[in-house]
Write an enzyme that holds these catalytic residues in place. Structure first.
Site, PDB file in Angstrom:
ATOM      1  N   ASP A 121       0.998  -1.207   0.158  1.00 21.29           N
ATOM      2  CA  ASP A 121       0.082   0.178  -0.154  1.00 21.29           C
ATOM      3  C   ASP A 121       0.783   1.208   0.004  1.00 21.29           C
ATOM      4  O   ASP A 121       1.662   1.685   1.075  1.00 21.29           O
ATOM      5  CB  ASP A 121      -1.020   0.079   1.317  1.00 21.29           C
ATOM      6  CG  ASP A 121      -1.723   1.262   1.369  1.00 21.29           C
ATOM      7  OD1 ASP A 121      -1.374   2.048   0.510  1.00 21.29           O
ATOM      8  OD2 ASP A 121      -2.581   1.146   2.503  1.00 21.29           O
TER       9      ASP A 121
ATOM     10  N   ALA B 156      -0.359  10.304 -12.641  1.00 21.23           N
ATOM     11  CA  ALA B 156      -1.692  10.069 -13.358  1.00 21.23           C
ATOM     12  C   ALA B 156      -2.718  11.032 -12.676  1.00 21.23           C
ATOM     13  O   ALA B 156      -3.329  10.414 -11.782  1.00 21.23           O
ATOM     14  CB  ALA B 156      -1.925   8.586 -13.176  1.00 21.23           C
TER      15      ALA B 156
ATOM     16  N   TYR C 285     -12.004  11.936  -4.277  1.00 23.06           N
ATOM     17  CA  TYR C 285     -11.285  11.575  -5.571  1.00 23.06           C
ATOM     18  C   TYR C 285     -10.548  12.838  -6.205  1.00 23.06           C
ATOM     19  O   TYR C 285      -9.424  13.172  -6.258  1.00 23.06           O
ATOM     20  CB  TYR C 285     -12.013  10.797  -6.447  1.00 23.06           C
ATOM     21  CG  TYR C 285     -11.444  10.574  -7.804  1.00 23.06           C
ATOM     22  CD1 TYR C 285     -10.061   9.426  -7.568  1.00 23.06           C
ATOM     23  CD2 TYR C 285     -11.349  10.893  -8.971  1.00 23.06           C
ATOM     24  CE1 TYR C 285      -9.391   8.906  -8.776  1.00 23.06           C
ATOM     25  CE2 TYR C 285     -10.884  10.434 -10.053  1.00 23.06           C
ATOM     26  CZ  TYR C 285      -9.851   9.537 -10.177  1.00 23.06           C
ATOM     27  OH  TYR C 285      -9.300   9.199 -11.305  1.00 23.06           O
TER      28      TYR C 285
ATOM     29  N   ARG D  82     -17.776   1.499 -14.264  1.00 23.96           N
ATOM     30  CA  ARG D  82     -17.414   2.891 -15.410  1.00 23.96           C
ATOM     31  C   ARG D  82     -18.399   2.283 -16.476  1.00 23.96           C
ATOM     32  O   ARG D  82     -18.798   1.401 -16.750  1.00 23.96           O
ATOM     33  CB  ARG D  82     -15.922   2.718 -15.478  1.00 23.96           C
ATOM     34  CG  ARG D  82     -15.206   3.254 -14.531  1.00 23.96           C
ATOM     35  CD  ARG D  82     -13.804   3.668 -14.720  1.00 23.96           C
ATOM     36  NE  ARG D  82     -13.021   2.517 -14.269  1.00 23.96           N
ATOM     37  CZ  ARG D  82     -11.522   2.746 -14.334  1.00 23.96           C
ATOM     38  NH1 ARG D  82     -11.077   3.978 -14.668  1.00 23.96           N
ATOM     39  NH2 ARG D  82     -10.823   1.737 -14.029  1.00 23.96           N
TER      40      ARG D  82
HETATM   41  N1  LIG Z   1      -8.896   4.901 -16.518  1.00 24.09           N
HETATM   42  C1  LIG Z   1      -9.225   6.123 -16.575  1.00 24.09           C
HETATM   43  O1  LIG Z   1     -10.298   6.539 -17.389  1.00 24.09           O
HETATM   44  C2  LIG Z   1      -8.730   7.295 -15.930  1.00 24.09           C
HETATM   45  C3  LIG Z   1      -8.960   8.656 -16.120  1.00 24.09           C
HETATM   46  C4  LIG Z   1      -8.067   9.472 -15.343  1.00 24.09           C
HETATM   47  C5  LIG Z   1      -7.215   9.042 -14.657  1.00 24.09           C
HETATM   48  N2  LIG Z   1      -7.168   7.796 -14.123  1.00 24.09           N
HETATM   49  C6  LIG Z   1      -5.983   7.811 -13.129  1.00 24.09           C
HETATM   50  O2  LIG Z   1      -5.187   6.555 -13.672  1.00 24.09           O
HETATM   51  C7  LIG Z   1      -4.729   5.709 -12.425  1.00 24.09           C
HETATM   52  C8  LIG Z   1      -5.095   4.265 -13.173  1.00 24.09           C
HETATM   53  O3  LIG Z   1      -6.491   4.141 -13.236  1.00 24.09           O
HETATM   54  P1  LIG Z   1      -7.115   2.705 -13.542  1.00 24.09           P
HETATM   55  O4  LIG Z   1      -7.928   2.901 -14.356  1.00 24.09           O
HETATM   56  O5  LIG Z   1      -6.075   1.666 -14.029  1.00 24.09           O
HETATM   57  O6  LIG Z   1      -7.572   2.274 -12.152  1.00 24.09           O
HETATM   58  P2  LIG Z   1      -7.610   1.023 -11.377  1.00 24.09           P
HETATM   59  O7  LIG Z   1      -8.486   0.876 -10.373  1.00 24.09           O
HETATM   60  O8  LIG Z   1      -7.829  -0.035 -12.499  1.00 24.09           O
HETATM   61  O9  LIG Z   1      -6.204   0.595 -10.953  1.00 24.09           O
HETATM   62  C9  LIG Z   1      -5.711   1.404  -9.875  1.00 24.09           C
HETATM   63  C10 LIG Z   1      -4.740   0.279  -9.373  1.00 24.09           C
HETATM   64  O10 LIG Z   1      -4.095   1.204  -8.168  1.00 24.09           O
HETATM   65  C11 LIG Z   1      -4.088   0.230  -6.935  1.00 24.09           C
HETATM   66  N3  LIG Z   1      -3.983   0.780  -5.681  1.00 24.09           N
HETATM   67  C12 LIG Z   1      -5.078   1.501  -5.266  1.00 24.09           C
HETATM   68  N4  LIG Z   1      -4.832   2.119  -3.900  1.00 24.09           N
HETATM   69  C13 LIG Z   1      -3.437   1.715  -3.859  1.00 24.09           C
HETATM   70  C14 LIG Z   1      -2.330   1.913  -2.959  1.00 24.09           C
HETATM   71  N5  LIG Z   1      -2.877   2.865  -1.860  1.00 24.09           N
HETATM   72  N6  LIG Z   1      -1.305   1.228  -2.940  1.00 24.09           N
HETATM   73  C15 LIG Z   1      -0.757   0.572  -3.996  1.00 24.09           C
HETATM   74  N7  LIG Z   1      -1.889   0.240  -5.096  1.00 24.09           N
HETATM   75  C16 LIG Z   1      -2.843   0.878  -4.933  1.00 24.09           C
HETATM   76  C17 LIG Z   1      -5.292  -0.550  -7.396  1.00 24.09           C
HETATM   77  O11 LIG Z   1      -5.015  -1.957  -6.432  1.00 24.09           O
HETATM   78  C18 LIG Z   1      -5.499  -0.808  -8.600  1.00 24.09           C
HETATM   79  O12 LIG Z   1      -4.687  -2.094  -9.069  1.00 24.09           O
HETATM   80  C19 LIG Z   1      -5.375   6.342 -11.327  1.00 24.09           C
HETATM   81  O13 LIG Z   1      -4.663   6.942 -10.718  1.00 24.09           O
HETATM   82  C20 LIG Z   1      -6.627   6.979 -11.873  1.00 24.09           C
HETATM   83  O14 LIG Z   1      -6.982   8.218 -11.079  1.00 24.09           O
HETATM   84  C21 LIG Z   1      -7.657   6.839 -14.893  1.00 24.09           C
END
Ligand SMILES: NC(=O)c1ccc[n+]([C@@H]2O[C@H](COP(=O)([O-])OP(=O)(O)OC[C@H]3O[C@@H](n4cnc5c(N)ncnc54)[C@H](O)[C@@H]3O)[C@@H](O)[C@H]2O)c1
Length: 336
Positions: A56, A114, A145, A186
């Site tokens: 974490d 990100a 968030y 989503r």
């Molecule tokens: N997918 C999108 O459309 C989108 C858009 C804007 C921003 N983002 C950003 O991109 C990043 C990835 O998004 P995603 O869609 O892959 O999300 P996701 O939920 O699929 O992946 C996030 C990952 O982070 C891990 N995680 C969460 N808290 C944690 C912690 N404290 N320590 C270690 N690991 C942790 C989770 O286990 C997960 O594997 C995020 O930061 C998100 O805010 C994504």
């Protein structure tokens, strides 16, 4: 190092880096994992140069090896997840981001945050350039968030200005593609899952709110280009084609070859009416713009979901009770 490397974007980024011959340390606590995540990780684990550290990031990052670049993706990203884990989300964006920045500072590594289009909130300016300061409710239903990401951006800038860390901020807009969790709440996985099962596709409110979608390969290419540049950003990474949520639902239904009806459900709180990135900076500074059309991207995504046997017909059949509880409260396409 890729924090959140087991997630949707993280796994695609890990695969891209490994494909380019780059060694990858994936740090993830699997806090938003379903069974697709460990499977996705196992696929990556077979590739040379891939290492996983389960941790974490808000408690510290136990990684001792040399690092050239930190991609900080760890954070719940689906509204279902961050609504269910508000404190975890805030701690990950604050303490987690600081730990990742400290590590980048100690190793002399490039740092890429990100961030998200959510920092613009419900925008009063359209489309949104990076200079727009946003319209965010600090106590609203998405505040855990939105404010975590805004704070993470401020931390990132402070480490750049105060400690000379070569940081960059990517403001990612709505990204979709193969590898999303079917039940993560989503828009695209929800619509695809419903349409593949011939169930009504549910759009919130009147469905006339707009989103601009970007295919995952394009988004991770943007992150890669940003890391290899000396651009500090923030830089918007997103698809500039704006569509109503209803139109997206219609395209998904068409791509499945199904005949699902489109149903409206209650509008969601704090749901932004319009979202579209201004991507002039990404074009000029990174030479980046999306390459995969929406129709092609949706087709690839539908094909990926259709090839899986474990996609539940309805979110309510997801064995993850945390998601089940939240998804009953949040209409299907509540998302960035
Ligand atoms: N997918 C999108 O459309 C989108 C858009 C804007 C921003 N983002 C950003 O991109 C990043 C990835 O998004 P995603 O869609 O892959 O999300 P996701 O939920 O699929 O992946 C996030 C990952 O982070 C891990 N995680 C969460 N808290 C944690 C912690 N404290 N320590 C270690 N690991 C942790 C989770 O286990 C997960 O594997 C995020 O930061 C998100 O805010 C994504």
């Amino acid at each position: 190092m890729i924090t959140g490397g087991a997630g949707f974007l993280g796994r695609h980024l890990c695969a891209r880096m490994l494909g380019a011959g780059v060694e990858v340390v994936c740090v993830d606590d699997l806090s938003t994992a379903d069974d697709a995540q460990p499977r996705g990780l196992r696929e990556l684990a077979g590739r040379p140069g891939f290492h996983v550290v389960e941790a974490d990031v808000s408690r510290g990052i136990p990684v001792g090896v040399d690092i050239d670049a930190v991609f900080h993706l760890a954070s719940p990203a689906s509204p279902a997840d961050y609504t269910a884990m508000p404190l975890h989300t805030l701690r990950t964006g604050s303490a987690g981001t600081e730990h990742a920045l400290e590590l980048a500072a100690a190793r002399g590594a490039r740092f890429v945050l990100a961030s998200t289009s959510e920092v613009y909130g419900d925008p009063l300016q359209h489309p949104q350039p990076e200079s727009y300061r946003g319209n965010v409710d600090p106590t609203g239903p998405r505040s855990m968030y939105d404010e975590a990401k805004r704070y993470a951006e401020a931390l990132t800038v402070a480490y750049r200005r105060g400690h000379g860390v070569p940081t960059a901020i990517a403001r990612i807009f709505n990204t979709y593609g193969p590898g999303m969790r079917a039940g993560d709440g989503r828009m695209i996985p929800t619509f695809v899952r419903q349409a593949l099962h011939g169930a009504p596709v549910t759009v919130a409110g009147d469905g006339m709110q707009t989103r601009s979608l970007c295919y995952v390969d394009d988004t991770v290419r943007g992150l890669d280009l940003l890391a290899r540049s000396d651009v500090a950003g923030p830089v918007n990474i997103g698809g500039p084609e704006e569509l109503t949520v209803r139109a997206v639902a219609e395209r998904v239904v068409a791509a499945t070859g199904g005949r699902s009806a489109i149903h409206t459900v209650g509008a969601s709180p704090d749901d932004p009416r319009r979202r579209r990135p201004e991507i002039t900076l990404a074009r000029s500074a990174l030479g980046w713009s999306p390459e995969v059309s929406l129709d092609e991207g949706i087709e690839r995504t539908v094909r990926w979901f259709a090839g899986r046997t474990d996609v539940p017909a309805a979110a309510a059949s997801n064995p993850d009770s945390r998601q089940r509880a939240v998804e009953t409260d949040i209409p299907a396409e509540v998302e960035r």
